[in-house]
Scaffold this active site. Structure first.
Site, PDB file in Angstrom:
ATOM      1  N   ARG A  15       0.802  -1.228   0.000  1.00 35.29           N
ATOM      2  CA  ARG A  15       0.000   0.000   0.000  1.00 35.29           C
ATOM      3  C   ARG A  15       0.843   1.290   0.000  1.00 35.29           C
ATOM      4  O   ARG A  15       0.318   2.375  -0.184  1.00 35.29           O
ATOM      5  CB  ARG A  15      -0.985  -0.016   1.179  1.00 35.29           C
ATOM      6  CG  ARG A  15      -2.206  -0.890   0.883  1.00 35.29           C
ATOM      7  CD  ARG A  15      -3.262  -0.725   1.923  1.00 35.29           C
ATOM      8  NE  ARG A  15      -2.981  -1.506   3.119  1.00 35.29           N
ATOM      9  CZ  ARG A  15      -3.449  -1.230   4.327  1.00 35.29           C
ATOM     10  NH1 ARG A  15      -4.220  -0.175   4.507  1.00 35.29           N
ATOM     11  NH2 ARG A  15      -3.158  -1.989   5.357  1.00 35.29           N
ATOM     12  N   ASN A 368      35.808  25.700  -3.043  1.00 34.23           N
ATOM     13  CA  ASN A 368      36.411  24.492  -2.454  1.00 34.23           C
ATOM     14  C   ASN A 368      36.520  23.336  -3.433  1.00 34.23           C
ATOM     15  O   ASN A 368      37.155  22.345  -3.137  1.00 34.23           O
ATOM     16  CB  ASN A 368      35.628  24.043  -1.223  1.00 34.23           C
ATOM     17  CG  ASN A 368      34.184  23.729  -1.545  1.00 34.23           C
ATOM     18  OD1 ASN A 368      33.599  24.304  -2.467  1.00 34.23           O
ATOM     19  ND2 ASN A 368      33.599  22.808  -0.811  1.00 34.23           N
TER      20      ASN A 368
END
Ligand code: UD1
Ligand code: CA
Length: 447
Positions: A15, A368
């Site tokens: 379900r 970076n």
């Protein structure tokens, strides 16, 4: 007495309509299975067995990430909850003591409730956790005879009279381990679902003259998640409870219904949380901090007196010392920021170390990433990083240094130095006036 914990987590979860095994769907940033493991941990189990089937590799990974000692029993075909328990037999070989079963899709059992069940075991062979359901829906019904639990009937197999019973089965059962495995082996599958129901062990046990009883708890604790709608209801209940706990712990929230916690969020006393703040997993905020509106935090630590946001994003590895200020539209990732430092506006600080009292100007970015590797930026204490500085890592800025606004810093800056890395400005006298005149004339001619 030693206790073994068995968590059933092999079911398809049809379900849910999902590729992910049901028990790995998350509540407050942790899989339901981890909530169940955490709940069971209160018993200090001597062994923990997770029965996995559907998506077992993923289930095993999640279980072991929480606790590497968890044992996995494979149920390759999901023939029912009794069949699932039977698969734990090998993992439980040589174990002497009680076994407690939890369903992986029932995440909110409280330690106090488990303690009440262990206490009831002193006087009964089997103890089942039940609850009075406001809407009993598809839960199994507990059929009592006096104070004894006589049997459990599954919704699909229940008569109208049985369906009218509101005392429901949570799925948590405790019994002597050897007895349990015996009972489970005796379960058949002649029922509406054609499944081996764990719940049938009660009827079988009673027929054998064993005693069974019910410990009751609040419906909230036994909520079973079978659909996305139930998942969101479970999330809402978790949040409601987490907000209440935070308030009891001395946290001020202006609009608690808009603050979302993770399963492991820790917030100190006298911290203020403004509206619309989201905590992902792994956040610790010490006392007296302020988390301003619309901020998102995960995997980070904010020390005493920090002020975060509004509109700030703290990502994993953000370590902020006392009285650090992080302002609007600032993202911090994997960075240690020492006490009293400020990153107040529109910046990205990633893979960096910033010293005490440094002031990082608006629009500063630690560059970076070179497309392949990540590199570190080190900034000393008492520095002044000018607005819109690009720090191309790996790079360092020494103590008491400055960078000029708009600089692209590619070389280390020594302590006390001023780095200026930008094109030199040139002023052309009268140029703008002449250009404006030319353009306006062109517009008047309509060309
Ligand atoms: C089950 C109970 C029901 C109870 C309800 C509480 C049974 C027969 N019924 O119903 O009485 O009210 O839980 O939430 O036990 N599982 C396996 N292997 C299987 C089948 C299931 O490991 O072959 C696992 C599932 O992953 C799940 C749990 O067992 O975590 C419960 O199974 P589910 O199918 O959800 O049972 P319910 O129909 O909810
Ligand atoms: Ca269920």
């Amino acid at each position: 007495m030693a206790t073994a914990l068995i968590i059933l987590a092999a079911g398809m979860g049809t379900r849910m309509n999902s590729d992910l095994p049901k028990v790995l769907h998350e509540i407050a940033g942790a899989p339901m299975l981890v909530h169940a493991l955490k709940a069971g941990a209160a018993l200090e189990p001597a062994r923990t067995v997770v029965v996995a089937g559907h998506g077992s590799d993923m289930v095993e990974k999640a279980a072991k990430a929480y606790d590497p000692d968890v044992m996995i029993a494979l149920q390759s075909e999901q023939l029912g909850t009794a069949h699932a328990v039977a698969q734990a037999r090998d993992a439980l070989a040589g174990f002497d003591g009680d076994a407690l079963m939890l369903y992986g899709d029932t995440p909110f059992i409280r330690p106090e409730t488990l303690a009440a069940m262990t206490a009831a075991r002193l006087t009964h062979d089997i103890v089942v956790l039940g609850f009075e359901a406001a809407d009993p829906g598809r839960y199994g019904r507990l059929i009592m005879r006096g104070d004894q639990l006589d049997r459990i009937v599954e919704f699909k197999d229940a008569s109208d009279q049985e369906r009218a019973v509101t005392l429901c089965n949570s799925g948590v059962i405790v019994a002597d381990c050897a007895t349990l495995l015996d009972l489970v082996a005796a379960v058949g599958n002649e029922n509406a679902a054609g499944e081996y129901y764990l719940t049938d062990i009660i009827g079988i046990a009673r027929a054998r003259g064993l005693s069974a009883t019910v410990v009751r708890c609040d419906e909230v604790e036994t909520l079973g998640v079978n659909s996305r709608a139930e998942l969101s209801r479970a999330e809402a209940l978790f949040q409601q409870n987490a907000r209440a706990v935070a308030q009891e712990d001395g946290v001020t929230m202006t609009a608690p219904e808009t603050v979302f916690f993770a399963h492991d969020t820790v917030i100190g006393r006298d911290t203020v949380i403004e509206p619309n703040v989201v905590f992902g997993p792994g956040v610790t905020v010490e006392s007296g901090a302020t988390i301003r509106a619309f901020s998102h935090l995960e995997g980070c630590h904010v020390a005493r007196g920090g002020v975060i946001g509004p509109y700030a994003r703290l990502r994993p590895g953000a370590e902020l010392a006392e009285d650090v200020k992080i302002g609007n539209f600032v993202e911090i990732k994997n960075a240690q920021i020492a006490e009293g430092a400020k990153v107040n506006h529109l910046s990205y600080i990633g893979d960096a170390t910033i010293g005490a009292r440094s002031n990082i100007g608006a629009g500063t970015i630690t560059c970076n990433y070179d497309g392949v590797f990540k590199h570190h930026t080190t900034i000393g204490q008492d520095t002044f990083i000018g607005s819109n500085t690009m720090l191309v890592a790996p790079v360092s800025v020494g103590d008491d240094a400055m960078t000029g606004s708009g600089s692209v810093v590619t070389k280390d800056v020594p302590a006390g130095a001023l780095a200026v890395g930008r094109a030199r400005q040139e002023n052309k006298a009268g140029f703008a006036t002449r250009l404006f005149e030319k353009l306006k004339a062109r517009k008047a001619k309509g060309s």
